[in-house]
Design a protein around this motif. Sequence first.
Motif, PDB file in Angstrom:
ATOM      1  N   THR A   1      39.556  30.555   3.661  1.00  0.00           N
ATOM      2  CA  THR A   1      40.664  30.235   2.763  1.00  0.00           C
ATOM      3  C   THR A   1      41.906  29.833   3.551  1.00  0.00           C
ATOM      4  O   THR A   1      42.583  28.846   3.228  1.00  0.00           O
ATOM      5  CB  THR A   1      40.988  31.436   1.856  1.00  0.00           C
ATOM      6  N   LEU A   2      42.217  30.580   4.602  1.00  0.00           N
ATOM      7  CA  LEU A   2      43.403  30.292   5.404  1.00  0.00           C
ATOM      8  C   LEU A   2      43.260  28.966   6.160  1.00  0.00           C
ATOM      9  O   LEU A   2      44.211  28.178   6.232  1.00  0.00           O
ATOM     10  CB  LEU A   2      43.660  31.434   6.392  1.00  0.00           C
ATOM     11  N   VAL A   3      42.063  28.703   6.701  1.00  0.00           N
ATOM     12  CA  VAL A   3      41.867  27.462   7.455  1.00  0.00           C
ATOM     13  C   VAL A   3      41.880  26.253   6.519  1.00  0.00           C
ATOM     14  O   VAL A   3      42.397  25.187   6.871  1.00  0.00           O
ATOM     15  CB  VAL A   3      40.558  27.521   8.268  1.00  0.00           C
TER      16      VAL A   3
ATOM     17  N   ILE B   1      48.283  21.971   4.862  1.00  0.00           N
ATOM     18  CA  ILE B   1      49.665  22.192   5.284  1.00  0.00           C
ATOM     19  C   ILE B   1      50.080  21.200   6.372  1.00  0.00           C
ATOM     20  O   ILE B   1      51.211  20.704   6.379  1.00  0.00           O
ATOM     21  CB  ILE B   1      49.857  23.642   5.774  1.00  0.00           C
ATOM     22  N   HIS B   2      49.154  20.886   7.268  1.00  0.00           N
ATOM     23  CA  HIS B   2      49.462  19.987   8.389  1.00  0.00           C
ATOM     24  C   HIS B   2      49.082  18.543   8.073  1.00  0.00           C
ATOM     25  O   HIS B   2      48.570  17.822   8.936  1.00  0.00           O
ATOM     26  CB  HIS B   2      48.800  20.491   9.663  1.00  0.00           C
ATOM     27  N   LYS B   3      49.310  18.163   6.844  1.00  0.00           N
ATOM     28  CA  LYS B   3      49.235  16.772   6.368  1.00  0.00           C
ATOM     29  C   LYS B   3      47.818  16.259   6.102  1.00  0.00           C
ATOM     30  O   LYS B   3      47.637  15.076   5.816  1.00  0.00           O
ATOM     31  CB  LYS B   3      49.937  15.814   7.344  1.00  0.00           C
ATOM     32  N   GLY B   4      46.803  17.117   6.246  1.00  0.00           N
ATOM     33  CA  GLY B   4      45.485  16.706   5.807  1.00  0.00           C
ATOM     34  C   GLY B   4      45.523  16.492   4.296  1.00  0.00           C
ATOM     35  O   GLY B   4      46.121  17.296   3.573  1.00  0.00           O
TER      36      GLY B   4
ATOM     37  N   SER C   1      47.875  32.650  -1.701  1.00  0.00           N
ATOM     38  CA  SER C   1      47.905  33.887  -2.479  1.00  0.00           C
ATOM     39  C   SER C   1      47.631  33.627  -3.954  1.00  0.00           C
ATOM     40  O   SER C   1      46.941  34.400  -4.627  1.00  0.00           O
ATOM     41  CB  SER C   1      49.257  34.591  -2.304  1.00  0.00           C
ATOM     42  N   THR C   2      48.146  32.511  -4.478  1.00  0.00           N
ATOM     43  CA  THR C   2      47.905  32.173  -5.882  1.00  0.00           C
ATOM     44  C   THR C   2      46.437  31.821  -6.108  1.00  0.00           C
ATOM     45  O   THR C   2      45.827  32.264  -7.094  1.00  0.00           O
ATOM     46  CB  THR C   2      48.789  30.990  -6.313  1.00  0.00           C
TER      47      THR C   2
ATOM     48  N   LEU D   1      51.518  36.401   5.260  1.00  0.00           N
ATOM     49  CA  LEU D   1      51.808  36.537   6.682  1.00  0.00           C
ATOM     50  C   LEU D   1      51.688  35.210   7.431  1.00  0.00           C
ATOM     51  O   LEU D   1      52.510  34.903   8.303  1.00  0.00           O
ATOM     52  CB  LEU D   1      50.860  37.570   7.307  1.00  0.00           C
ATOM     53  N   ALA D   2      50.664  34.424   7.102  1.00  0.00           N
ATOM     54  CA  ALA D   2      50.411  33.198   7.858  1.00  0.00           C
ATOM     55  C   ALA D   2      51.285  32.038   7.416  1.00  0.00           C
ATOM     56  O   ALA D   2      51.747  31.249   8.244  1.00  0.00           O
ATOM     57  CB  ALA D   2      48.931  32.818   7.740  1.00  0.00           C
ATOM     58  N   TYR D   3      51.519  31.927   6.107  1.00  0.00           N
ATOM     59  CA  TYR D   3      52.197  30.733   5.596  1.00  0.00           C
ATOM     60  C   TYR D   3      53.484  31.031   4.827  1.00  0.00           C
ATOM     61  O   TYR D   3      54.097  30.127   4.280  1.00  0.00           O
ATOM     62  CB  TYR D   3      51.247  29.945   4.695  1.00  0.00           C
TER      63      TYR D   3
END
Length: 366
Positions: free
Chosen positions: A39-41, A47-50, A121-122, A305-307
């Motif tokens: 999920t995070l990846v 997030i990085h424009k993909g 999270s959503t 935490l990550a984003y």
Amino acid sequence: MMNDPSYQEHKRSPSSKKRYMILLLITYFSLFVGSVSSTLVSKFYFIHKGSSIWVSTWVQSAGFPLLLLLIYLPHHLFKCTGRRPFTRFTPKLLLLSVSIGLMLGLNNFLFSWGTSCLPVSTVSLLLSSQLAFNLILSVIIVKQKITFSNFNCVILLTLASVLLALSSNHDRPKELSRAKYFTGFFSTIAAGLLFALYLPVMEMIYKKVYCYGMVIEMQLAMEMAATALATVGMAAEHGFSEMKKESETVFDLGPKAYWLTLAFNMVTWQFAFMGTAGLVFLTTSLTGGICMTALMAANVLGGVLAYGDKFGGGKVVSTLLCLWGFCSYVYGMYVKIKEEEEEEEEEEKNDDNGGSIELLPEQQMV
């Protein structure tokens, strides 16, 4: 879980029960690692424009060749099983696997669509909405018994999803339109409902499967079908030619990070899918759904935490309701295990007493 035939078979001897519990723990660990990291990846990619939903869909199942290691190494290298790979893997089982794999491919697409629009999270909290549908379908398809613990758990988790839906509009990123936000919102709900159908259907099919190796083989066939569906979508959208362009000019961390992100995502999704399949095989579809929903708290925390996802009052209450529901289910399972163990002990005592009583008439006759 206790109504599952595989558990009943494994609980007969202490040694087999111990092996069963070790396999169950490994399976749940695989689900935990795969669910949180995938999920995070997946969100990291967007997030990085993909921007390609089809690329995100494709990598979810394109790591299926890794399953060949689990299929062939135990027999040919480690010699820990005498069964040859794909023994008794009938054409009917193959057809079922391919059909479910196409459904899984559609589910992957809906999940990618939702992830591209919503905070992690959503997405995690919305996916918990599948439990109510999972319970209903489990009752219909595999005759799952409704108990207070599982019904209470489903109600609490459903309330958590409703509460999130009522307060989630505040999470909408400023650059995201309202229409696109709710498209992602409802595609995530649809992905959860489709996955809820997938679980009891797999439990029904697994009743015809006699070993864990066949579960992996079915998973291989399903992911090949899902990859084929995603490949068609990629080809139609010129996704493969766009991947190189996206890695060089769009992805803001550069080509190397782009390909590493996709590769790592392939691996983490294999952990998630094998954890899911193994959990359904070893327990029940409802237990699998509840355990996956329990990981929601870890996914929510990971997103925060990550984003830097917002963690307002609505999400706090939703997370607490989910944890409460899961804990009530685990407690209900614990009570049921204890009751069944007491019943077994009572039956053994009655059998022993019965054997001694049967000797009394013979002794009296002598």
